[in-house]
Each structure stands twice: as structure tokens, then as C-alpha cells.
Design a protein around this motif. Structure first.
Motif, PDB file in Angstrom:
ATOM      1  N   GLY A  54      17.063 -25.117  -1.188  1.00  0.00           N
ATOM      2  CA  GLY A  54      16.292 -26.217  -1.417  1.00  0.00           C
ATOM      3  C   GLY A  54      15.605 -26.688  -0.030  1.00  0.00           C
ATOM      4  O   GLY A  54      15.347 -28.029   0.035  1.00  0.00           O
ATOM      5  N   GLY A  55      15.593 -26.072   0.942  1.00  0.00           N
ATOM      6  CA  GLY A  55      15.005 -26.459   2.223  1.00  0.00           C
ATOM      7  C   GLY A  55      16.101 -27.004   2.978  1.00  0.00           C
ATOM      8  O   GLY A  55      15.849 -27.205   4.406  1.00  0.00           O
ATOM      9  N   ARG A  79      17.001 -17.963  12.056  1.00  0.00           N
ATOM     10  CA  ARG A  79      16.664 -19.280  12.045  1.00  0.00           C
ATOM     11  C   ARG A  79      14.968 -19.294  11.841  1.00  0.00           C
ATOM     12  O   ARG A  79      14.476 -20.008  11.062  1.00  0.00           O
ATOM     13  CB  ARG A  79      16.952 -20.004  13.131  1.00  0.00           C
ATOM     14  N   ALA A  80      14.437 -18.459  12.463  1.00  0.00           N
ATOM     15  CA  ALA A  80      12.994 -18.204  12.629  1.00  0.00           C
ATOM     16  C   ALA A  80      12.594 -17.683  11.268  1.00  0.00           C
ATOM     17  O   ALA A  80      11.630 -18.219  10.596  1.00  0.00           O
ATOM     18  CB  ALA A  80      12.415 -17.472  13.769  1.00  0.00           C
ATOM     19  N   THR A  81      13.347 -16.671  10.729  1.00  0.00           N
ATOM     20  CA  THR A  81      13.123 -16.152   9.558  1.00  0.00           C
ATOM     21  C   THR A  81      13.193 -17.110   8.369  1.00  0.00           C
ATOM     22  O   THR A  81      12.377 -17.054   7.286  1.00  0.00           O
ATOM     23  CB  THR A  81      13.809 -14.983   9.186  1.00  0.00           C
ATOM     24  N   VAL A  82      14.094 -18.213   8.542  1.00  0.00           N
ATOM     25  CA  VAL A  82      14.251 -19.272   7.342  1.00  0.00           C
ATOM     26  C   VAL A  82      12.809 -20.028   7.410  1.00  0.00           C
ATOM     27  O   VAL A  82      12.177 -20.247   6.159  1.00  0.00           O
ATOM     28  CB  VAL A  82      15.329 -20.263   7.745  1.00  0.00           C
ATOM     29  N   HIS A  95      10.138 -20.038   4.018  1.00  0.00           N
ATOM     30  CA  HIS A  95       9.648 -21.186   3.446  1.00  0.00           C
ATOM     31  C   HIS A  95       8.411 -21.369   3.369  1.00  0.00           C
ATOM     32  O   HIS A  95       7.692 -21.516   2.227  1.00  0.00           O
ATOM     33  CB  HIS A  95      10.193 -22.431   4.067  1.00  0.00           C
ATOM     34  N   ALA A  96       7.716 -20.903   4.454  1.00  0.00           N
ATOM     35  CA  ALA A  96       6.173 -21.027   4.437  1.00  0.00           C
ATOM     36  C   ALA A  96       5.498 -19.868   3.460  1.00  0.00           C
ATOM     37  O   ALA A  96       4.598 -20.441   2.616  1.00  0.00           O
ATOM     38  CB  ALA A  96       5.566 -20.600   5.737  1.00  0.00           C
ATOM     39  N   LEU A  97       6.252 -18.845   3.267  1.00  0.00           N
ATOM     40  CA  LEU A  97       5.816 -17.776   2.549  1.00  0.00           C
ATOM     41  C   LEU A  97       5.669 -18.459   0.859  1.00  0.00           C
ATOM     42  O   LEU A  97       4.980 -18.023  -0.037  1.00  0.00           O
ATOM     43  CB  LEU A  97       6.555 -16.397   2.772  1.00  0.00           C
ATOM     44  N   ASP A 135      12.445  -9.357   1.055  1.00  0.00           N
ATOM     45  CA  ASP A 135      11.976  -9.002   2.459  1.00  0.00           C
ATOM     46  C   ASP A 135      10.894  -9.751   2.736  1.00  0.00           C
ATOM     47  O   ASP A 135       9.861  -9.577   2.027  1.00  0.00           O
ATOM     48  CB  ASP A 135      11.536  -7.413   2.186  1.00  0.00           C
ATOM     49  N   THR A 136      10.908 -10.341   3.845  1.00  0.00           N
ATOM     50  CA  THR A 136       9.797 -11.249   4.033  1.00  0.00           C
ATOM     51  C   THR A 136       8.648 -10.461   4.488  1.00  0.00           C
ATOM     52  O   THR A 136       7.537 -11.078   4.411  1.00  0.00           O
ATOM     53  CB  THR A 136      10.370 -12.275   5.111  1.00  0.00           C
ATOM     54  N   VAL A 137       8.715  -9.220   5.200  1.00  0.00           N
ATOM     55  CA  VAL A 137       7.647  -8.559   5.439  1.00  0.00           C
ATOM     56  C   VAL A 137       6.827  -8.261   4.088  1.00  0.00           C
ATOM     57  O   VAL A 137       5.588  -8.401   4.060  1.00  0.00           O
ATOM     58  CB  VAL A 137       8.103  -7.192   6.090  1.00  0.00           C
ATOM     59  N   ARG A 138       7.475  -7.878   3.092  1.00  0.00           N
ATOM     60  CA  ARG A 138       6.712  -7.401   2.074  1.00  0.00           C
ATOM     61  C   ARG A 138       5.968  -8.930   1.398  1.00  0.00           C
ATOM     62  O   ARG A 138       4.819  -8.896   1.091  1.00  0.00           O
ATOM     63  CB  ARG A 138       7.555  -6.865   0.721  1.00  0.00           C
TER      64      ARG A 138
END
Length: 597
Positions: free
Chosen positions: A57-58, A182-185, A189-191, A141-144
Motif C-alpha cells: 500500500g505504498g 529502493r529505486a525499483t520500488v 509504484h509509478a508503473l 518484472d518491472t521491465v515488462r
């Protein structure tokens, strides 16, 4: 319609559970992980650092970070990139000592990584090498995801550093595991914020979020919310409650959800989903009831996006006419007349004509369409077919042709009983054509034989079932209960399931009392759509089905078209090895089998 319960009471509506609706993304626990390694693949490299952040939940719930001794030197170029040297890893724990803590940290969470196949591949290899069981979590996968919602106009690539800058992440990735996690978090959330307007609002949506699904389709994902997770029928409804499409599944909810993913590739169905405004479920006691209800609803509403047969009145039969000199004719209805014999039903008139041609090849029935008197007039003349030897020409007989009665009796026998005369005759013809390398003509004869056998098998199977006033059958379910079915004149009249540990006979009595009242048809035509009769017949012939009660004999001839099913399959496939087929069909040792009862 089949009874849903012995009392006829419809199920009450209940508040859907969270499982029915799916898990909202704000309630999902994510563990975002990043690894640093010595480079290469898991087969020839090792993990040097693990960093992970647990969020829900952020909110950040915890972090995990440790250096790992890879058991090998760190290459110089990797050390320059990550800042992790071989000297830094002296005294660090080995991966087999770190894994239990990490797996406990990530237990029950969804695993997220940027370029997940790389990180997860190393974790799985290390887990296997250490002798632990990989928990097989859901992986995102955040890349996908980025490829789905971040265009080339916004970012030149989908690297973590590029996306972190685009979304103004609070932490800049620096090739250290915890910083990158941490950056991936922030990127995750933005995605997710970008995916929400596209209908990706639940955990179940993430599995197909990266699929190339039109936004207008994905936004309809909510139509699956609250649908039951059991067998039944679903109806996609359009404006003014028009039934657009009817389908069936053992799990209504899972099947409807699949329409909003890349798994659905049919253009017309994608168009239908964009028009749909709601989905109406019809829960059913058994898969058989679901299949029957689907067919009835298609017949009733003729949905424009269904392509299955909606019009039973358009199906054709081949009938032996009731006249002085019977002939074969394609008809729409089955009539109760002396000496009647039928093949079918057939989905098309062409297939019905192929069956007629097959009978004509073996039996010397007349082929003209005129209704003939018992004795011909002095001016009657034979047609061209008679001059070619392809018709017995009863139209020219000056006295009642008693021999033609034997011809008609033979035709009646091959249609309603033993079809071996037609099989032998046509198989010999196929054999001769194949020997002469006239394969196209052999294919035509093969097609005719297949049409005849199919039509004869259908009619012979339908006749006893359509004549049966009531048949009660049971089949054991996987959980130890009983699936109960009441069939009247081949129509499904009632069905229910007796739970494990209960006596099914009282439920059988209740079903028989509340089952549909079905008027008797004219066999072999059933008192329902022919496809429904086929569904019922297939169910009754399943292994393990037991007859509980039957009002009339349910039998098939010992030597029937059913016994040539395997021959019909070979014929329908039009295989080149026609000599084998002919040898079998013409062999004096060929025997047909008794149809299952």
C-alpha cells in the motif's frame, strides 16, 4: 430447463468474498529484490549482494541487505561497476547461509525485480544448489510493465536508471543491491499508477498486464468481478440487455477473466467484449447441465457472436419415403410412417446428399423424384439413369414390381441396422480407384462413405434414446458424491449432485418428480436440439455411468454403424492407405461391435 435443485429453489445472492473479487493491489505485499553478481550466468557466476524492500500500500514494511561470498574472485570490471571488490567479501556469509533469512523475509509476498529473469534465475539456482525448495512466488518484472506503458517518446530505453529519472525516484540506482531495490520500488509504484486506468487494479491483473491487450478491452476487466467460481454458463450482455455471446466453463469467473487478456486472440470476440456492458452468470449443478444450458440459450437468443448451430430446424435428415416404390429424400422433419428409415441429422444438405449417394452406390434404389404409381402407364419410358444401369426403373413396370420391395428392405436394413453392405461395396470401389491412382475420385467415394456412416451411427444411437420415456443415470464424482441425470426422450430433464456421504436415492426420487415434462417425439428425432441429444448420449456412454432406472429398452443393433466408428474415422481423414481400409471392410472376418448401452 434442468432442475437446479429438487425443490426448484433458486440460489440466493450473497455478498462476494475478496477471493471472488481478486486481491486489490493496495493490499498486496511486494518484496522488491535486486542482486549484484560476479557477472555471467548462474552456471559460472555467483551472488555478491542481495538487497530487498518489502512494501504494501505504498508503505515500506522492512528492508533486507547483505553481502555474499560468491566463492570466487570478483572480476575487475564488475568491481569498478558495483564498487564491490573481492576484499570486501572476505568474511561475508556464503549464499546457503543467507538464503533461509531472505526466503523468510519474502515468504508470502509477490517478488518484484527489474529484469526479473536475471535475478530470479540466480536465486533459483542458488536455492537448488543449497538443497532448499524454491517457494515459486508470483513474480512481477518491472521491465515488462514499463514496455507496456512507457513509450520511446518518454524514454530512450527501459533501464532502471532511465526509468528512475523519468519518474523522479527518491533514490538513484548506483549498482548496489539495496539502492537499486529502493529505486525499483518507486518505479513499480509509478508503473502501477499508469496501469490502473487500463484496468490493472488487482493482483490477478498483473499476470497479463504486459500483454498487448487493447485498453478498451482491459478496462472491461471489472465485468468478471463477483462471478462464481464453479461450473455454469455466462452471457455477455450489450446495451438493452442484448445477449451478445454465450459460453460455458467449469469456472465461470476464470473463463470470463481470460477474455480480457492476450490469451483471447479472436477478433470478433475482442469486438464483442468492447460492446459488452455486463456478464450474467447461470450457475449449474454439473458440467453436463452447463453444456446443455449453453446450447439452449444459443438456440433461444441466436447471439450474433456465437458461431455454433443455432437453428436445429435447418438440420437435414435422409429419409426413405413412404410410397409404392420408396426412394431416398433429404427432409427437414421426421415423420411417423410405416417402414420409415432415417439417417442423420446432418449439418448441411450437401453432407446428406453424400450419404444418399453412398446408399445408391450399394443398393439399387430408384433415383428419380417423381411419385410413381404401383403399375406404370403404357406410355412410361425409362430415364437416362436406367439406360446407364444406375436405376432399376420401376417407373416402366407394367405389373406391381415385388422385387423392388426387397430392394427397399435392403436399404432400410443398411440404414437402421447392419451397414456392412454399403461399407463393403464402397471400400472395394475405393480400393480399385486407389490401385488405379485415381486418388481424387477415391477421395470422393471416401467422403460419401464417411457421411453415410456418420448419419447411420447418429440415427441408430438416437432412436432408442428418443423413444425412451425416462432414463435415470448416475456417475461418481471425484469427491465421492454422485452426479444424477434424468433424461426423457433424449432431452436433459433434470440433474443434481448428491454430496458424499448422503443417500442419493431420495434425491433421485425428487428429481423424477420435478423433472421437465417432455412430449414424445417421432424417433429417431429427439425431443430437443440434436446437439443436446449428442451431449446427453456422450455423457451416458462415459465409463462409470450407471443406470438407475429406465422405462423402455435402450439398445442398439449388434451389427450397427457404431461398430464401424474406427473405419469412419479413417475414411473421414481420407488417408492414402485405402487398401488397408478396403481389405478390412471387405474381409469376411470383419465383425461389428455392440454399441455401448
Amino acid at each position: 430447463m434442468p432442475a437446479q435443485s429438487p425443490t426448484g429453489v433458486r440460489p440466493t445472492h450473497v455478498q462476494p468474498t475478496l477471493d471472488d473479487l481478486g486481491t486489490p493491489l493496495q493490499d498486496v505485499t511486494f518484496v522488491v529484490v535486486d542482486l549484484e553478481t560476479t557477472g555471467g550466468s548462474p552456471a559460472d557466476a555467483g551472488i555478491t549482494e542481495i538487497g530487498a524492500v518489502k512494501v504494501r500500500g505504498g508503505e515500506v514494511l522492512g528492508e533486507f541487505q547483505t553481502l555474499v561470498d560468491p566463492g570466487m574472485p570478483v572480476p575487475a570490471f564488475v568491481a569498478r561497476l558495483t564498487g564491490i571488490s573481492t576484499a570486501m567479501l572476505v568474511g561475508a556469509p556464503r549464499v546457503e547461509a543467507v538464503l533461509p533469512s531472505f526466503l523468510e523475509f519474502a515468504r508470502g509476498a509477490v517478488l518484484v525485480a527489474h529484469n526479473a529473469p536475471f535475478d530470479v534465475g540466480f536465486l533459483k539456482a542458488a536455492t537448488a544448489a543449497a538443497g532448499y525448495a524454491w517457494p515459486a512466488p508470483t513474480v512481477v518484472d518491472t521491465v515488462r510493465l514499463a514496455r507496456r506503458v512507457v513509450t520511446r517518446d518518454e524514454a530512450p530505453n527501459h533501464k532502471l536508471a532511465t526509468l528512475a529519472a523519468l519518474f523522479r525516484a527518491q533514490v538513484s540506482p548506483d549498482h548496489r543491491a539495496l539502492s537499486d531495490a529502493r529505486a525499483t520500488v518507486d518505479v513499480l509504484h509509478a508503473l502501477l499508477a499508469r496501469l490502473a486506468p487500463l484496468g490493472v487494479t488487482h493482483l490477478e491483473d498483473l499476470a497479463t498486464a504486459a500483454d498487448p491487450v487493447p485498453a478498451a478491452v482491459r478496462r472491461k476487466r471489472h465485468l468478471a468481478d463477483g462471478l462464481p467460481d464453479g461450473p455454469g454458463v455466462y452471457q455477455f450482455l450489450g446495451p438493452d440487455d442484448e445477449v451478445l455471446y454465450v459460453g460455458t466453463s467449469v469456472s465461470i469467473r476464470r473463463r470470463v477473466r481470460s477474455y480480457f487478456t492476450a490469451a483471447e486472440k479472436r477478433g470478433r470476440i475482442t469486438e464483442m467484449v468492447q460492446i459488452a456492458t455486463s456478464v450474467r452468470p447461470v450457475e449449474c449443478a454439473t458440467p453436463l447441465e452447463a453444456a446443455v444450458r449453453e446450447l439452449r440459450l444459443i438456440t433461444e437468443h441466436a447471439p450474433r457472436y456465437n458461431r455454433r448451430s443455432k437453428f436445429p430446424e435447418r438440420m437435414s435428415w435422409v429419409g426413405l419415403t413412404d410410397e409404392a416404390y420408396p426412394r431416398l429424400s433429404v427432409v427437414r422433419t421426421v415423420r411417423d410412417s410405416p417402414g420409415a428409415a432415417y439417417l442423420g441429422p446432418f449439418a448441411s444438405r450437401r453432407t446428406a446428399q453424400d450419404a444418399i449417394d453412398a446408399v445408391h452406390d450399394a443398393v439399387d434404389l430408384r433415383r428419380c423424384t417423381a411419385r410413381l404409381p404401383r403399375t406404370a402407364s403404357p406410355s412410361a419410358r425409362a430415364c437416362v439413369l436406367a439406360e446407364m444401369g444406375r436405376c432399376s426403373a420401376p417407373c416402366t413396370t407394367r405389373e406391381a414390381d415385388t422385387a423392388y420391395g426387397d430392394v427397399a428392405a435392403t436399404a432400410r436394413e443398411v440404414m437402421t441396422g447392419d451397414p456392412s453392405l454399403v461399407v463393403r461395396t464402397l471400400a472395394r470401389h475405393i480400393h480399385a480407384l486407389a490401385d488405379g491412382e485415381r486418388f481424387e475420385e477415391a477421395g470422393d467415394v471416401t467422403r460419401r462413405l464417411g457421411a453415410f456412416l456418420t448419419g447411420a451411427a447418429r440415427a441408430q444411437g438416437l432412436r432408442p434414446l428418443a423413444a425412451c420415456r425416462e432414463l435415470v443415470a448416475a456417475r461418481a464424482t471425484d469427491d465421492g458424491g454422485w452426479e444424477l441425470v434424468v433424461v426423457r426422450h433424449a432431452r436433459l430433464a433434470a440433474t443434481a449432485v448428491a454430496p458424499r456421504g448422503t443417500d442419493p436415492l431420495p434425491l433421485v426420487d425428487a428429481l423424477r418428480l420435478t423433472a421437465d415434462d417432455v412430449p414424445a417425439p417421432v424417433p429417431p428425432a429427439p425431443a430437443c436440439h440434436p446437439h443436446e441429444a449428442a451431449l446427453v448420449q456422450d455423457w451416458l456412454e462415459q465409463p462409470g455411468v450407471r443406470l438407475v432406472a429406465v422405462s423402455d429398452p435402450w439398445t442398439s443393433p449388434v451389427r450397427s454403424a457404431q461398430g464401424f466408428r474406427d473405419v469412419a474415422a479413417a475414411v473421414a481423414a481420407a488417408r492414402p492407405a485405402t487398401a488397408t481400409l478396403a481389405a478390412r471392410a471387405t474381409s469376411p472376418d470383419t465383425e461389428t461391435q455392440e454399441a455401448p448401452c
